[in-house]
Design an enzyme around this catalytic site. Structure first.
Site, PDB file in Angstrom:
ATOM      1  N   THR A  27      71.721  11.928 -52.170  1.00  0.00           N
ATOM      2  CA  THR A  27      70.646  12.174 -53.123  1.00  0.00           C
ATOM      3  C   THR A  27      69.704  10.974 -53.110  1.00  0.00           C
ATOM      4  OG1 THR A  27      71.818  11.153 -54.969  1.00  0.00           O
ATOM      5  CG2 THR A  27      72.173  13.507 -54.630  1.00  0.00           C
ATOM      6  N   ALA A  60      74.606   7.683 -54.239  1.00  0.00           N
ATOM      7  CA  ALA A  60      73.779   7.521 -55.432  1.00  0.00           C
ATOM      8  C   ALA A  60      72.937   6.262 -55.255  1.00  0.00           C
ATOM      9  CB  ALA A  60      74.653   7.417 -56.680  1.00  0.00           C
ATOM     10  N   VAL A  86      77.230   3.661 -53.003  1.00  0.00           N
ATOM     11  CA  VAL A  86      75.981   3.060 -53.485  1.00  0.00           C
ATOM     12  C   VAL A  86      74.956   3.050 -52.354  1.00  0.00           C
ATOM     13  CG1 VAL A  86      74.900   1.046 -54.526  1.00  0.00           C
ATOM     14  CG2 VAL A  86      77.274   1.617 -55.096  1.00  0.00           C
ATOM     15  N   LYS A  87      73.837   3.700 -52.606  1.00  0.00           N
ATOM     16  CA  LYS A  87      72.766   3.812 -51.614  1.00  0.00           C
ATOM     17  C   LYS A  87      71.774   2.677 -51.842  1.00  0.00           C
ATOM     18  CE  LYS A  87      70.139   7.641 -49.560  1.00  0.00           C
ATOM     19  NZ  LYS A  87      69.646   9.017 -49.834  1.00  0.00           N
ATOM     20  N   VAL A  88      71.599   1.842 -50.810  1.00  0.00           N
ATOM     21  CA  VAL A  88      70.832   0.601 -50.928  1.00  0.00           C
ATOM     22  C   VAL A  88      69.707   0.589 -49.896  1.00  0.00           C
ATOM     23  CG1 VAL A  88      70.981  -1.918 -50.823  1.00  0.00           C
ATOM     24  CG2 VAL A  88      72.931  -0.603 -51.676  1.00  0.00           C
TER      25      VAL A  88
END
Length: 216
Positions: A27, A60, A86-88
């Site tokens: 997402t 996310a 965790v999307k960075v």
């Protein structure tokens, strides 16, 4: 190759999960906004609802662009559910944050990757996934699939554990080619996954079988 669905729409996620081929979800803030999800509490509740549907990783995305902010957000996100990744973003403080998360046992997805050099940095920092945006590269006259091939080759040559997550997939040929090139994961809209079902000979063959069955 794993199939992730790139959406925040719960109905689409349920449909992909029911098909029995879904391995995870990606997402981003744009997808959340498309579903009308506003406010931190509602966003977190929505991530939890997604995690309750699927059995695999759910990316996310943090919205901070500084190291401290990304770490703070990431640590909050992983408290939602163990499936959260965790999307960075691929920026300097993002690389620092990926190393921090890696050292603390938190999975990460390095997003907005558009070059092999960026992919190398993500792998060196210990990212779980790296997300090259092949469709967006094609949009500006580049060759997104060539980048997928290059990153896969580099990672395998040097033994990096980071998985290549092909993103910004626009159509079925993109998806098939990513599989041929050895991408570990492909994330795409539900329409692309469902497009794999379609072939005119399947339709005509089934029609013939059903017509012959009526004669029996």
């Amino acid at each position: 190759m794993k199939f992730f669905i790139d959406t925040a729409n719960l109905d689409e996620i349920r449909e992909a999960e029911a098909l029995g081929v879904l391995d995870g979800v990606t997402t981003n803030p744009s997808l959340m906004a498309k579903e009308g999800i506003k406010g931190k509490d509602n966003v977190f509740k929505h991530y939890k609802a997604i995690c309750d549907i699927v059995h695999g990783d759910v990316s996310a995305e943090v919205i901070s662009t500084d190291f401290a902010g990304m770490v703070r957000e990431g640590e909050e996100l992983v408290m939602i559910d163990p499936k959260i990744v965790v999307k960075v973003p691929m920026i300097k403080d993002g690389v620092k944050a990926i190393r921090y998360f890696t050292d603390h046992g938190i999975k990460t997805n390095c997003t907005l990757v558009f070059s092999a050099g960026q992919a190398i940095l993500a792998a060196k920092a210990g990212a779980t996934y790296v997300s090259p945006f092949l469709g967006r590269i094609d949009d500006v006259g580049g060759d997104g699939l060539a980048l997928i091939e290059q990153i896969v080759h580099i990672y395998r040559t040097h033994g990096y554990a980071t998985e290549v997550l092909a993103a910004s997939i626009r159509h079925v040929p993109h998806l098939i080619k990513c599989a041929e090139l050895g991408a570990d994961v492909a994330t795409c809209p539900l329409s692309v996954i469902m497009g794999l079902l379609k072939h005119p000979l399947t339709d005509s063959g089934l029609e013939k079988f059903l017509a012959d069955a009526k004669k029996m």
